[in-house]
Design an enzyme around this catalytic site. Structure first.
Site, PDB file in Angstrom:
ATOM      1  N   LYS A  36       0.972  -1.169  -0.079  1.00 47.89           N
ATOM      2  CA  LYS A  36       0.203   0.116   0.194  1.00 47.89           C
ATOM      3  C   LYS A  36       0.760   1.119  -0.095  1.00 47.89           C
ATOM      4  O   LYS A  36       1.906   1.372   0.830  1.00 47.89           O
ATOM      5  CB  LYS A  36      -0.962   0.093   1.461  1.00 47.89           C
ATOM      6  CG  LYS A  36      -1.610   1.318   1.319  1.00 47.89           C
ATOM      7  CD  LYS A  36      -2.963   1.169   2.093  1.00 47.89           C
ATOM      8  CE  LYS A  36      -2.524   1.521   3.752  1.00 47.89           C
ATOM      9  NZ  LYS A  36      -3.735   1.629   4.283  1.00 47.89           N
TER      10      LYS A  36
HETATM   11  C1  5RP Z   1      -3.092   4.124   8.780  1.00 46.28           C
HETATM   12  C2  5RP Z   1      -3.069   3.489   7.338  1.00 46.28           C
HETATM   13  C3  5RP Z   1      -4.529   3.674   6.726  1.00 46.28           C
HETATM   14  O1  5RP Z   1      -5.277   2.530   6.779  1.00 46.28           O
HETATM   15  C4  5RP Z   1      -4.458   4.397   5.541  1.00 46.28           C
HETATM   16  O2  5RP Z   1      -3.690   5.622   5.725  1.00 46.28           O
HETATM   17  C5  5RP Z   1      -5.700   4.627   4.577  1.00 46.28           C
HETATM   18  O3  5RP Z   1      -6.426   5.400   5.102  1.00 46.28           O
HETATM   19  P1  5RP Z   1      -6.431   7.007   4.286  1.00 46.28           P
HETATM   20  O4  5RP Z   1      -7.330   6.713   3.083  1.00 46.28           O
HETATM   21  O5  5RP Z   1      -7.241   7.781   5.403  1.00 46.28           O
HETATM   22  O6  5RP Z   1      -5.171   7.525   4.333  1.00 46.28           O
HETATM   23  O7  5RP Z   1      -2.489   2.647   6.989  1.00 46.28           O
HETATM   24  O8  5RP Z   1      -1.542   4.172   8.875  1.00 46.28           O
END
Ligand code: 5RP
Length: 244
Positions: free
Chosen positions: A151
């Site tokens: 991610k």
């Molecule tokens: C927190 C994360 C969150 O799940 C990620 O940032 C996704 O959320 P957003 O779309 O609000 O950024 O990994 O560390």
């Protein structure tokens, strides 16, 4: 993927103060839910039959050095919770870079032993760059060291090179709340440029119409709907909900 794990270091952040009230209505529209075991055990009904991506690292709060995380779960617990994947923050360039990479490689080993995939999250600290060079570096290191998918954050210039140089699928985080059309445009561009999907949190649950927004995001990801058309859909659904 709908991300609601923010409370593991931010506490009751805006939109997640009452997960039972704000998030449960979104579940029918989420393919996968990313969250902590605390929220999973206390609030998510056992009838939720889709994938659970479990937050598997933690430790520091927003009041201290975020990179100082450790693995926050046993593999037995992940198996008991029947999770589809475990998520770990990786702080490339952060103060505790090596520790966070080690958390990730240990989770990969634990998960692989039982067929549970690992999601490596490129975590960016307050003072860290979010440019294409950094994202390429972080995503590639995380993939090389064994995660199943990564991610990361979308970068407007050169995201295609981040996706192309990462040998595992990439999903993008939504990041801070944007106007809905901008968030939909970001999701659209990310998919066009090689992302496999989105893991979006704040841009959904902090929207003034989260049910309309999650459906609009689905349209962009699954139907390749153009941003403007998805935004029109958002407005229509939002107005329909208002009329009740
Ligand atoms: C927190 C994360 C969150 O799940 C990620 O940032 C996704 O959320 P957003 O779309 O609000 O950024 O990994 O560390």
């Amino acid at each position: 993927m709908l991300a609601i794990d923010h409370g593991y270091f931010q506490g009751p952040t805006t939109g997640l103060e009452r997960v039972d009230v704000t998030i449960l209505p979104l579940l029918p529209y989420a393919d996968t839910l990313m969250l902590t075991r605390g929220i999973l055990r206390t609030i998510i009904p056992p009838t939720f039959g889709k994938g659970i991506v479990l937050r598997a690292s933690g430790g520091p709060s927003i009041l201290s050095d975020l990179s100082n995380e450790q693995i926050a779960i046993d593999i037995d617990e992940a198996i008991r919770l029947n999770v589809a994947a475990m998520a770990v923050q990786v702080f490339i360039g952060g103060k505790m870079e090596t520790q966070s990479v080690h958390n990730m490689t240990r989770l990969v080993d634990m998960g692989n032993r039982y067929g549970i995939p690992t999601l490596g999250v490129t975590a960016v600290g307050k003072d860290m760059a979010r440019d294409v060079k950094y994202m390429r570096l972080a995503c590639r290191i995380i993939a090389e060291l064994g995660v199943t998918y990564v991610k990361t954050y979308y970068v407007p210039e050169g995201f295609d090179t981040v996706a192309a140089s990462c040998p595992v699928p990439i999903v993008i985080a939504g990041g801070k709340k944007l106007p809905e059309l901008e968030a939909l445009t970001m999701a659209f561009n990310a998919i066009q440029e090689g992302a496999a999907g989105v893991d979006m949190g704040r841009n959904i649950f902090q929207s003034d119409s989260p049910i309309a927004m999650i459906q609009a995001v689905r349209k962009v990801v699954h139907e390749k709907e153009k941003p403007k058309a998805a935004y029109d859909f958002f407005l229509t659904e939002k107005n329909r909900a208002k009329k009740g």
